[in-house]
Design a protein around this motif. Sequence first.
Motif: not given
Length: 316
Positions: A54-55, A57-59, A61-62, A134-135, A138
Amino acid sequence: MSGLFALLDDVAALVRLSAASVDDVAAAAGRAGVKAAGVVVDDAAVTPRYVQGLDPKRELSIIARIAKGSIRNKLLIILPVALLLSQFAPWLLTPILMLGGAYLCYEGAEKIYEHVAGHQPDPAEAREAAAENPAEHEKKVVAGAVRTDLILSAEIMVIALNEVAAESFWSRAVILAVVAVAITAVVYGAVALIVKMDDIGLALSQKESAGVAAFGRGLVKAMPVVLSTLSTVGVVAMLWVGGHILLVGVDELGWHGPYGVVHHLEEVVHDATGALGGVLGWLTATLASAVVGALVGAVVVLVAHLLPRRKKTAAH
């Protein structure tokens, strides 16, 4: 004036009682948390794989979304059910715990089977799926992680409940709530640190100080080994904890032979190894539990893989 002093004495007594109660809750929560440590290790080891591909930058947040799902699992689903069972059907706790233990054995054995058979998930496929939508990806990742967490959280909470079963109903409720919040914070805090460790190392590697930069580069190089080791530890923890739960469960249900053999081995090693007896005895019991877990898990994996094949054969 004497009435005022009497009132102050009563208030002081209540404060001391409250403080003692807080200490008792903290101590009981600590004991319960230690008992669930093996599953906690497994939880911390399993979760990082969900953010692979995954991105970056999103780690975080996830991970935060998974942590929220975990705390909902523990406080809104597992805690009420566990308390009701402990109050009205405590005899069900051991069988439920054993079912969870069998599931942990299955999970551990399944991971070994996937590794041996070459059926492990492909990181490249995960990256492609994440890039396409992506959305949605996730959302699926978080949902899958929260479902897995439900099983592991249930195991943690039931183990903790088993440790404080002698407490009053409301004490059990408070202790389990403390355990739920504390373990969730520890697990997902550790997971967040693990998955961002390479970014921390990269940032340190760009510092002017030669020593700090070298440490950062070493951190970046070490992370694949750390993640691989953590994954192995997670598998061992599943087999060990699952096997131990099954051994203790069958002992509590009246079949004393298997647990008696393991306990006897532990005592023999303990008595024969002097100063290292405590550690080596514990390792012996842990290894025996892991072997039991692996055997039970292998049987469940075999059944799980044979049944679909038989259904397909019957359909043809």
